[in-house]
Design a protein around this motif. Structure first.
Motif, short mmCIF file in Angstrom:
data_model
loop_
_atom_site.label_atom_id
_atom_site.label_comp_id
_atom_site.label_asym_id
_atom_site.label_seq_id
_atom_site.Cartn_x
_atom_site.Cartn_y
_atom_site.Cartn_z
N ARG A 37 -0.21 -6.30 11.00
CA ARG A 37 -0.17 -4.85 11.17
C ARG A 37 1.26 -4.34 11.01
O ARG A 37 1.49 -3.34 10.33
CB ARG A 37 -0.71 -4.48 12.56
CG ARG A 37 -0.92 -3.00 12.75
CD ARG A 37 -1.53 -2.64 14.11
NE ARG A 37 -2.62 -3.48 14.49
CZ ARG A 37 -2.63 -4.29 15.57
NH1 ARG A 37 -1.58 -4.33 16.37
NH2 ARG A 37 -3.67 -5.03 15.86
N ALA A 38 2.21 -5.04 11.60
CA ALA A 38 3.61 -4.61 11.50
C ALA A 38 4.09 -4.62 10.05
O ALA A 38 4.91 -3.79 9.66
CB ALA A 38 4.49 -5.52 12.36
N ALA A 39 3.58 -5.55 9.27
CA ALA A 39 3.99 -5.63 7.87
C ALA A 39 3.24 -4.63 7.00
O ALA A 39 3.79 -4.09 6.05
CB ALA A 39 3.79 -7.05 7.34
N LEU A 40 1.96 -4.39 7.32
CA LEU A 40 1.13 -3.55 6.46
C LEU A 40 1.23 -2.06 6.76
O LEU A 40 1.05 -1.24 5.86
CB LEU A 40 -0.33 -3.98 6.56
CG LEU A 40 -0.71 -5.25 5.83
CD1 LEU A 40 -2.19 -5.55 6.03
CD2 LEU A 40 -0.42 -5.13 4.35
N VAL A 41 1.48 -1.68 8.00
CA VAL A 41 1.46 -0.26 8.36
C VAL A 41 2.45 0.56 7.52
O VAL A 41 2.07 1.60 6.96
CB VAL A 41 1.67 -0.07 9.87
CG1 VAL A 41 2.01 1.37 10.22
CG2 VAL A 41 0.43 -0.52 10.63
N PRO A 42 3.70 0.15 7.37
CA PRO A 42 4.60 0.97 6.53
C PRO A 42 4.11 1.09 5.10
O PRO A 42 4.17 2.18 4.51
CB PRO A 42 5.93 0.20 6.58
CG PRO A 42 5.85 -0.65 7.80
CD PRO A 42 4.42 -0.96 8.00
N PHE A 43 3.59 0.00 4.54
CA PHE A 43 3.07 0.06 3.18
C PHE A 43 1.88 1.00 3.10
O PHE A 43 1.79 1.82 2.18
CB PHE A 43 2.65 -1.34 2.72
CG PHE A 43 1.86 -1.35 1.46
CD1 PHE A 43 2.48 -1.13 0.24
CD2 PHE A 43 0.49 -1.53 1.48
CE1 PHE A 43 1.75 -1.11 -0.93
CE2 PHE A 43 -0.26 -1.52 0.32
CZ PHE A 43 0.38 -1.31 -0.90
N LEU A 44 0.95 0.91 4.06
CA LEU A 44 -0.23 1.76 4.04
C LEU A 44 0.13 3.23 4.25
O LEU A 44 -0.49 4.11 3.63
CB LEU A 44 -1.24 1.29 5.08
CG LEU A 44 -1.86 -0.09 4.81
CD1 LEU A 44 -2.75 -0.51 5.96
CD2 LEU A 44 -2.63 -0.09 3.51
N LEU A 45 1.11 3.51 5.09
CA LEU A 45 1.55 4.90 5.27
C LEU A 45 2.15 5.45 3.99
O LEU A 45 1.88 6.60 3.61
CB LEU A 45 2.56 4.99 6.42
CG LEU A 45 1.99 4.77 7.83
CD1 LEU A 45 3.12 4.74 8.85
CD2 LEU A 45 0.97 5.83 8.17
N GLN A 46 2.94 4.66 3.33
CA GLN A 46 3.52 5.08 2.06
C GLN A 46 2.42 5.30 1.02
O GLN A 46 2.45 6.28 0.27
CB GLN A 46 4.51 4.03 1.57
CG GLN A 46 5.22 4.40 0.30
CD GLN A 46 6.17 3.31 -0.15
OE1 GLN A 46 6.18 2.21 0.39
NE2 GLN A 46 6.97 3.60 -1.15
N HIS A 47 1.44 4.41 0.99
CA HIS A 47 0.33 4.54 0.04
C HIS A 47 -0.49 5.80 0.35
O HIS A 47 -0.89 6.51 -0.57
CB HIS A 47 -0.55 3.28 0.12
CG HIS A 47 -1.59 3.22 -0.94
ND1 HIS A 47 -1.28 3.18 -2.29
CD2 HIS A 47 -2.94 3.19 -0.87
CE1 HIS A 47 -2.41 3.14 -2.99
NE2 HIS A 47 -3.42 3.14 -2.14
N ARG A 48 -0.71 6.08 1.63
CA ARG A 48 -1.46 7.29 2.01
C ARG A 48 -0.71 8.54 1.57
O ARG A 48 -1.31 9.49 1.04
CB ARG A 48 -1.69 7.30 3.52
CG ARG A 48 -2.50 8.52 3.97
CD ARG A 48 -2.85 8.47 5.42
NE ARG A 48 -1.65 8.59 6.23
CZ ARG A 48 -1.66 8.60 7.55
NH1 ARG A 48 -2.79 8.47 8.22
NH2 ARG A 48 -0.54 8.72 8.23
N CYS A 49 0.60 8.54 1.75
CA CYS A 49 1.41 9.68 1.32
C CYS A 49 1.30 9.88 -0.19
O CYS A 49 1.14 11.00 -0.68
CB CYS A 49 2.86 9.47 1.74
SG CYS A 49 3.95 10.82 1.32
N HIS A 50 1.37 8.77 -0.93
CA HIS A 50 1.23 8.82 -2.38
C HIS A 50 -0.14 9.36 -2.78
O HIS A 50 -0.25 10.20 -3.68
CB HIS A 50 1.44 7.43 -2.97
CG HIS A 50 1.11 7.33 -4.42
ND1 HIS A 50 1.90 7.89 -5.41
CD2 HIS A 50 0.06 6.76 -5.06
CE1 HIS A 50 1.34 7.67 -6.59
NE2 HIS A 50 0.23 6.98 -6.40
#
Length: 135
Positions: free
Chosen positions: A81-94
């Motif tokens: 979760r700690a590794a994926l959350v920043p990536f998923l937030l960035q993907h959601r913004c995109h």
């Protein structure tokens, strides 16, 4: 080690001790060569030398760091979760930006379609007016 070899080949050693020593020396030499070749082959196949050099480089770079290196917490779900959350937030913004762009494009296309329909309706009125004037 040589004594163990002699004990295995006692009869042969009693007949020719010098030859037994020579055979033992050749056996040890060939065994060492074979082991070195096997180790080299494993190093070449796995590119171990390059990987060890890379590891040495990482260790050297880590010496200059003041903050501690990341370590897993022991709870895989938390670590992932700690590794994926920043990536998923960035993907959601995109994805949100892409959606907004698509909605703007869709809105402008809908306005163009309405304008086209209006111009078609106007042309149909002009055609009917000319048709009535001609008749």
């Amino acid at each position: 080690s040589y004594q163990r070899f002699v004990s295995c080949y006692r009869c042969f050693y009693k007949l020719q001790p010098q030859l037994t020593r020579s055979i033992y020396d050749q056996f040890i030499s060939q065994l060492q060569t074979s082991i070195k070749e096997e180790i080299q082959e494993v190093k070449n196949e796995g590119n171990l030398e390059g990987l060890f050099n890379l590891l040495d480089k990482i260790v050297e770079e880590a010496k200059d760091r003041e903050e501690p290196a990341w370590r897993p917490s022991g709870v895989p779900a938390r670590d992932v979760r700690a590794a994926l959350v920043p990536f998923l937030l960035q993907h959601r913004c995109h994805l949100r930006r892409a959606l907004q762009e698509r909605q703007r494009r869709s809105s402008s296309l809908a306005q163009e379609v309405l304008a086209g329909r209006d111009s078609i309706a106007e042309l149909q009125r002009q055609i009917q007016a000319r048709q009535q004037a001609w008749q």
